[in-house]
Design an enzyme around this catalytic site. Structure first.
Site, PDB file in Angstrom:
ATOM      1  N   ASP A 174       0.644  -1.768  -0.090  1.00 62.73           N
ATOM      2  CA  ASP A 174      -0.188  -0.292   0.010  1.00 62.73           C
ATOM      3  C   ASP A 174       1.160   1.072  -0.092  1.00 62.73           C
ATOM      4  OD1 ASP A 174      -3.699   0.374   0.431  1.00 62.73           O
ATOM      5  OD2 ASP A 174      -2.002   1.882   0.710  1.00 62.73           O
ATOM      6  N   ASP A 216       4.269   2.314  -4.085  1.00 61.96           N
ATOM      7  CA  ASP A 216       3.791   2.060  -5.081  1.00 61.96           C
ATOM      8  C   ASP A 216       3.198   1.276  -5.836  1.00 61.96           C
ATOM      9  OD1 ASP A 216       2.090   3.315  -7.199  1.00 61.96           O
ATOM     10  OD2 ASP A 216       3.572   4.671  -8.298  1.00 61.96           O
ATOM     11  N   ASP A 222      -7.315  -3.701  -5.314  1.00 60.51           N
ATOM     12  CA  ASP A 222      -9.006  -4.163  -4.523  1.00 60.51           C
ATOM     13  C   ASP A 222      -8.720  -2.511  -5.100  1.00 60.51           C
ATOM     14  OD1 ASP A 222     -11.462  -3.856  -2.931  1.00 60.51           O
ATOM     15  OD2 ASP A 222     -10.401  -3.633  -1.127  1.00 60.51           O
ATOM     16  N   CYS A 263     -15.156  -0.270  -4.518  1.00 57.49           N
ATOM     17  CA  CYS A 263     -15.708  -0.236  -3.985  1.00 57.49           C
ATOM     18  C   CYS A 263     -16.771   0.870  -4.203  1.00 57.49           C
ATOM     19  CB  CYS A 263     -15.970  -0.703  -2.061  1.00 57.49           C
ATOM     20  SG  CYS A 263     -14.207   0.952  -1.621  1.00 57.49           S
TER      21      CYS A 263
HETATM   22  C1  SAM Z   1      -9.803   0.872  -1.395  1.00 57.90           C
HETATM   23  S1  SAM Z   1      -8.660   0.678  -0.510  1.00 57.90           S
HETATM   24  C2  SAM Z   1      -8.338  -0.949  -0.197  1.00 57.90           C
HETATM   25  C3  SAM Z   1      -8.584  -1.837   1.021  1.00 57.90           C
HETATM   26  C4  SAM Z   1      -8.425  -3.007   1.553  1.00 57.90           C
HETATM   27  N1  SAM Z   1      -7.812  -4.239  -0.039  1.00 57.90           N
HETATM   28  C5  SAM Z   1      -8.517  -3.545   2.540  1.00 57.90           C
HETATM   29  O1  SAM Z   1      -9.794  -4.673   2.012  1.00 57.90           O
HETATM   30  O2  SAM Z   1      -8.747  -3.274   3.728  1.00 57.90           O
HETATM   31  C6  SAM Z   1      -7.091   0.475  -1.983  1.00 57.90           C
HETATM   32  C7  SAM Z   1      -5.972   1.481  -1.243  1.00 57.90           C
HETATM   33  O3  SAM Z   1      -5.136   1.884  -2.277  1.00 57.90           O
HETATM   34  C8  SAM Z   1      -3.941   2.151  -1.469  1.00 57.90           C
HETATM   35  N2  SAM Z   1      -3.924   3.601  -3.122  1.00 57.90           N
HETATM   36  C9  SAM Z   1      -4.012   3.746  -2.800  1.00 57.90           C
HETATM   37  N3  SAM Z   1      -2.621   4.621  -4.306  1.00 57.90           N
HETATM   38  C10 SAM Z   1      -2.026   3.270  -4.365  1.00 57.90           C
HETATM   39  C11 SAM Z   1      -1.290   3.128  -4.970  1.00 57.90           C
HETATM   40  N4  SAM Z   1       0.069   3.821  -5.937  1.00 57.90           N
HETATM   41  N5  SAM Z   1      -0.373   1.651  -4.836  1.00 57.90           N
HETATM   42  C12 SAM Z   1      -1.322   0.897  -3.873  1.00 57.90           C
HETATM   43  N6  SAM Z   1      -2.323   1.585  -3.082  1.00 57.90           N
HETATM   44  C13 SAM Z   1      -2.005   2.877  -3.286  1.00 57.90           C
HETATM   45  C14 SAM Z   1      -5.059   3.398  -0.595  1.00 57.90           C
HETATM   46  O4  SAM Z   1      -4.270   3.780   0.558  1.00 57.90           O
HETATM   47  C15 SAM Z   1      -5.931   2.326   0.079  1.00 57.90           C
HETATM   48  O5  SAM Z   1      -5.335   2.342   1.402  1.00 57.90           O
END
Ligand code: SAM
Length: 560
Positions: free
Chosen positions: A281, A309, A406, A468
């Protein structure tokens, strides 16, 4: 415990608030969206939060003319009822939200100090959505209604928040590690015990193993079952996307956007003491929450977590080193990973603190992945640092068996998340979610995450892309774009009847419309399951349907 007459407090607040709105037309309805209490006893040092267990019941008793102890107001309780107020107005009162308007009240009351946080519903900018079927309504800002309309989404689903059950999931593996009796489906004694504790019935979710529905007002955080790590709260919808991955023992799994970690924990639990799990994340603090969860539930043994990333993350699973014995190697060599310890060297802490100060996500994007946790059997212990961080351009056969993307999204399908903006202020929703520039960059991010996730998937592996959000733009369109960029535009994305091939527990989908839970409700598919074939192409695209909160709904096939 200090008590005040709540009813006079409410009236006082309403009156004050009305007076403080000079010039504004008298609203026909006032909404107190949230109502929190903090007791301060001047004899004590400072504000004293009321412990959850002292809070007795929701404020059904909150009524005019009836003194009520503030200590009875649970922070999360919500009541919605109409109060005929003295000055002939109707106030709809619910508990929760902020705008502190009672500082002068504090002075007036002397030792019995109560901060009441409430907010006048900005009725000028919100309008009610109704769900006629269920007789419910909710105020939403016009900008959000406009967003829903633009995306062809039905606003009435947001009026159903209060009727949506919660879900809990039993942890299996973690309990096993603790030598606590494993809760197996059908292990009635544990269920009855937990039912007694939570004072509600646990309703088994028939299509999702180890998930149970409980009434929405039940709080699990104070329960022993939760504190001992036997259960945790998780949407059935989230469970469905993990279940769709169809994880097998010994799989190497990548969760590319893993924080705050509900799905990650479920994945770790499913893997048990086989395979490996890599969580990535970009948000360090959220990833730290994953670490806490894994540790709380003793699910971290085969897991490693990277702040990185996801659009460029390139590290493959460490297949060959899974059986490395902890502590045998690396003890004295700083270049070799020794067993994980939360106690870090001064140098490491300094490095982490420096990294923690990086406000700009772009900097995280440009730096190499940072390992913030690894379990004893994650394959990391005993590895040389440069071995771990060796990025591979072509994952070919050494990629992950299962990848979960996700992706970050507008969260509009998560009703409870949207509800939080009542607290945070709808303008925050406008800024964070509805801003057109942000939405455009989100679409780009989603496509990049999906593309990189697929790149890291081994030939023959399975990837689930889920969000979501309910919008077609963030789901179907992203997948279609991905397919067309990979010269796969001919691949059908509507072959829902292939779903029954999945031994994932989600069966007979051709007969059912499955929503992705009511928190993410939409009568359409919103996730995809991609499989790669021998020639490194997507050979199957199976739509992942949403799961209903209240069970499966029978629908004619033509509606799918
Ligand atoms: C919908 S949430 C994920 C929820 C998680 N899968 C769970 O079940 O608890 C999306 C996540 O993507 C992360 N995110 C955003 N941009 C990202 C990137 N470029 N690389 C990795 N993670 C990223 C955010 O920090 C966030 O925690």
């Amino acid at each position: 415990m200090l008590t005040v007459d709540t009813s006079s407090l409410i009236l006082w607040c309403v009156q004050r608030e009305l007076q403080s709105r000079p010039g504004s037309a008298r609203p026909a309805c006032i909404s107190f969206d949230r109502f929190e209490s903090t007791l301060t006893d001047r004899r004590m040092a400072g504000p004293k939060a009321i412990p959850a267990h002292q809070i007795k019941k929701p404020t059904a008793e909150l009524g005019l003319g009836r003194p009520t102890s503030f200590a009875r107001l649970p922070r999360s309780a919500t009541i919605r009822r109409h109060f005929p107020l003295q000055f002939g107005l109707e106030a709809e009162l619910s508990i929760g939200s902020r705008v502190q308007i009672l500082e002068s009240f504090e002075r007036a009351r002397g030792a019995s100090v109560i901060f009441m946080y409430c907010r006048m519903g900005s009725i000028e900018t919100t309008s009610s959505v109704h769900n006629q079927e269920k007789g419910l309504s909710l105020s939403l800002p016009r900008s959000f209604l406009h967003f829903l309309e633009e995306n062809g989404l039905d606003p009435s689903i947001y009026a159903m928040i209060e009727t949506i059950p919660r879900y809990i999931r039993f942890i299996y593996y973690g309990l096993h590690m603790f030598h606590i009796k494993r809760v197996k489906p059908g292990c009635e004694s544990q269920l009855v015990e937990i039912e007694n504790e939570l004072k509600c019935r646990l309703e088994k979710v028939s299509w999702l193993s180890s998930f149970y529905a409980i009434p929405s007002q039940i709080q699990i955080a104070g329960s022993k079952a939760y504190q001992q790590g036997k259960i945790y709260g998780m949407d059935a919808a989230s469970g469905a996307s993990v279940s769709a991955l169809n994880v097998s023992p010994a799989d190497h799994v990548l969760d590319l956007c893993c924080a705050p970690g509900a799905k990650l924990c479920m994945l770790a639990d499913l893997l048990g003491n086989t395979g490996s799990l890599t969580g990535v994340d970009i948000a360090r603090a959220r990833l730290a929450a994953c670490r806490t969860m894994l540790q709380k539930y003793s699910l971290g043994d085969r897991c490693r977590l990277f702040v990185a990333d996801g659009t460029s993350f390139s590290l493959l699973p460490v297949r060959s080193c899974m059986e490395t014995k902890p502590c045998l190697s690396g003890k004295n060599d700083p270049d070799i990973f020794a067993e994980w310890t939360a106690k870090r060297s001064w140098r490491d802490r300094k490095k982490a603190a420096k990294a923690g100060n990086i406000a700009d996500l772009d900097q995280i994007k440009s730096t190499s992945p940072e390992l913030i946790f690894y379990g004893r059997y994650s394959g990391v212990v005993g590895l040389c640092k440069n071995e771990l961080f060796r990025a591979v351009d072509e994952p070919s056969f050494s990629g992950y068996d299962r990848v979960l993307v996700d992706a970050e999204c507008t969260h509009d399908g998560s009703l409870k998340h949207i509800q939080k903006f009542e607290d945070w202020g709808w303008e925050t929703l406008e800024r964070r979610v509805l801003d057109a520039k942000r939405t455009d960059s989100l679409l780009h991010l989603q496509l990049q995450l999906l593309t990189n996730g697929f790149r890291l998937l081994r030939v023959g592996g399975t990837l689930v892309y889920s969000t979501c959000s309910l919008t077609v733009a963030q789901n179907e369109d992203v997948v279609k774009q991905f397919l067309s960029r990979n010269s796969l535009s001919g691949t059908s994305v509507a072959s829902y009847n292939m779903w029954k091939l999945q031994p994932s527990g989600l069966v007979e989908v051709e007969e059912f419309r499955i929503h992705y839970a009511l928190t993410r409700k939409h009568p359409k598919l919103v996730g995809y399951l991609l499989r790669s074939s021998q020639d490194w192409q997507v050979d199957q695209v199976l739509p992942l349907y949403r799961i209903p909160r209240w069970g499966l709904e029978l629908l004619p096939q033509s509606d799918l």
